[in-house]
Design an enzyme around this catalytic site. Structure first.
Site, PDB file in Angstrom:
ATOM      1  N   HIS A  64       0.881  -1.326   0.104  1.00 15.71           N
ATOM      2  CA  HIS A  64       0.034   0.001  -0.152  1.00 15.71           C
ATOM      3  C   HIS A  64       0.806   1.049  -0.074  1.00 15.71           C
ATOM      4  O   HIS A  64       2.252   1.346   0.325  1.00 15.71           O
ATOM      5  CB  HIS A  64      -0.761  -0.107   1.189  1.00 15.71           C
ATOM      6  CG  HIS A  64      -0.187   0.100   2.637  1.00 15.71           C
ATOM      7  ND1 HIS A  64       0.429  -1.061   3.199  1.00 15.71           N
ATOM      8  CD2 HIS A  64       0.081   1.294   3.451  1.00 15.71           C
ATOM      9  CE1 HIS A  64       0.793  -0.681   4.260  1.00 15.71           C
ATOM     10  NE2 HIS A  64       0.674   0.804   4.367  1.00 15.71           N
TER      11      HIS A  64
ATOM     12  N   ARG B 291      -2.675   4.229  13.388  1.00 19.42           N
ATOM     13  CA  ARG B 291      -2.524   2.811  12.830  1.00 19.42           C
ATOM     14  C   ARG B 291      -2.209   1.763  13.878  1.00 19.42           C
ATOM     15  O   ARG B 291      -1.232   1.979  14.775  1.00 19.42           O
ATOM     16  CB  ARG B 291      -1.241   2.801  12.007  1.00 19.42           C
ATOM     17  CG  ARG B 291      -1.095   1.446  11.101  1.00 19.42           C
ATOM     18  CD  ARG B 291       0.100   1.543  10.180  1.00 19.42           C
ATOM     19  NE  ARG B 291       1.192   1.029  10.991  1.00 19.42           N
ATOM     20  CZ  ARG B 291       2.725   1.127  10.336  1.00 19.42           C
ATOM     21  NH1 ARG B 291       2.508   1.968   9.291  1.00 19.42           N
ATOM     22  NH2 ARG B 291       3.604   0.614  10.751  1.00 19.42           N
TER      23      ARG B 291
END
Length: 372
Positions: A334, A354
């Site tokens: 990603h 995150r």
């Protein structure tokens, strides 16, 4: 160690340790005086250190899931919408709250993420349920990773802070000498047991831009010719955390855990689906073990170009501040896409956190394991 998650009052020794912590605030306090999520702004604990991540037994909860996913997907609620974003990667779900998932639904979600690479949940209350419940949700999928150099959330060193705004342009400066802001990677893939899932929540987003792109490493593998597949099956590649730590030290950042490197199978087999996926990425993969330098460089260049340029195996997701995306690092790579004016206070704040869970020691074709 990370702050205790128990409800017991801290001891005198713990209070003393907390008082002695050296904390660096990586933002302008005045600029965020009225920011609702100021308690999630990036800080650096410049005192606490961690030993190397220890090996542990891991079992993916997707192995327990009913493959039909009746608890997660077969809902009778008309407000629930489930959409495939592309044929090969990405599913969007609206009408299901992550904060209210049952254990059966979590099992099935783990399987769905493994199959689809990334699942995007819209209209979530996740950012407002508090640090402890957020941490508990992450822990329900595995052991939480502590980033060795990155900023974090106060009271939750396991929450890696994602912050790019006019008062902290460090993320943009790292790529200022490049033609593009994109940089495909699998999160901290240098770990001996690299991450399984990543849960990303954004608290503030630009009006436009700041998307995230994912590529399917399963589809990338499947596109290769059979002779190349067979060549890769027996090969490992070095993933290194040393450049990240070296760059952090060069820039005056604190390194809380010394770097490691691992030689992982280039083709990885997912423990739940059995699918083969490429497990190399431009962010952390440095060389192919056993090949001469020119051979390794040429083969990695081929694979990196394939991973980053094949738009027909990619998905690009637009964020809002009630979106949570969860992806499987074992089958995806990603990148953030910083295409907005990062210098503008009105346009340029992208902030979130995150939560990353560690997975199993990678295993490739015919049982080829990671070594270090």
């Amino acid at each position: 160690m990370a702050p205790s998650t128990t409800e017991d009052a801290p001891s005198d020794a713990e209070i003393s340790n907390i008082a002695q912590l050296k904390i660096h605030h990586a933002y302008n306090k005045e600029q965020h005086s009225s920011y609702k999520y100021s308690h999630y702004l990036p800080i650096h604990d410049e005192t606490t250190t961690f030993p190397p991540t220890e090996l542990f037994e891991y079992s993916d909860r997707g192995l327990k899931a009913d493959k039909a996913k009746p608890h997660l997907l077969d809902t009778k609620n008309p407000s629930v919408r489930i959409t495939k974003l592309t044929p090969r990667i990405g599913t969007e779900i609206t009408g299901i709250q992550l904060s209210k998932l049952t254990e059966e639904q979590k099992d099935e979600l783990s399987l769905l993420i493994a199959e689809r690479g990334v699942v995007v949940f819209r209209d979530q209350d996740f950012k407002d349920i508090g640090v402890e419940k957020q941490k508990e949700f992450g822990l329900s999928f595995g052991k939480l990773h502590v980033h060795p150099v990155g900023a974090h959330v106060e009271g939750a060193i396991e929450f890696h802070n994602i912050y790019l705004g006019p008062d902290n342009l460090y993320r943009a400066q790292r790529r200022s000498s490049k033609l593009t802001t994109t940089g495909y990677h699998s999160d901290v893939s240098y770990e001996h047991q690299p991450p399984a899932l990543t849960i990303l929540t954004l608290l503030a987003v630009p009006a436009t831009g700041g998307d995230t792109g994912w590529t399917s490493q399963v589809a990338a593998y499947e596109r290769l010719s059979d002779p190349i597949k067979k060549l890769l099956h027996g090969l490992r590649a070095e993933h290194s955390g040393f450049p990240q730590a070296d760059n952090a030290r060069r820039d005056g950042k604190f390194v809380r855990r010394e770097p490691v490197k691992s030689d992982h199978p280039i083709v990885r087999v997912h423990p739940v689906t059995g699918e083969k996926a490429l497990f190399v990425n431009p962010g952390f993969t440095k060389t192919i073990i056993g090949l001469k330098e020119e051979e390794s460089d040429a083969l990695l260049k081929l694979l990196f170009n394939h991973i980053t340029s094949s738009q027909d195996i990619q998905v690009r997701v637009k964020w809002d501040d009630r979106t949570v995306s969860i992806w499987d690092n074992r089958v995806t790579a990603h990148t953030a896409i910083s295409d907005y004016d990062v210098h503008s206070q009105e346009e340029g704040l992208r902030h979130g956190f995150r939560i990353t869970t560690l997975g199993e020691r990678p295993v490739g074709v015919d049982g080829l394991e990671s070594v270090w």
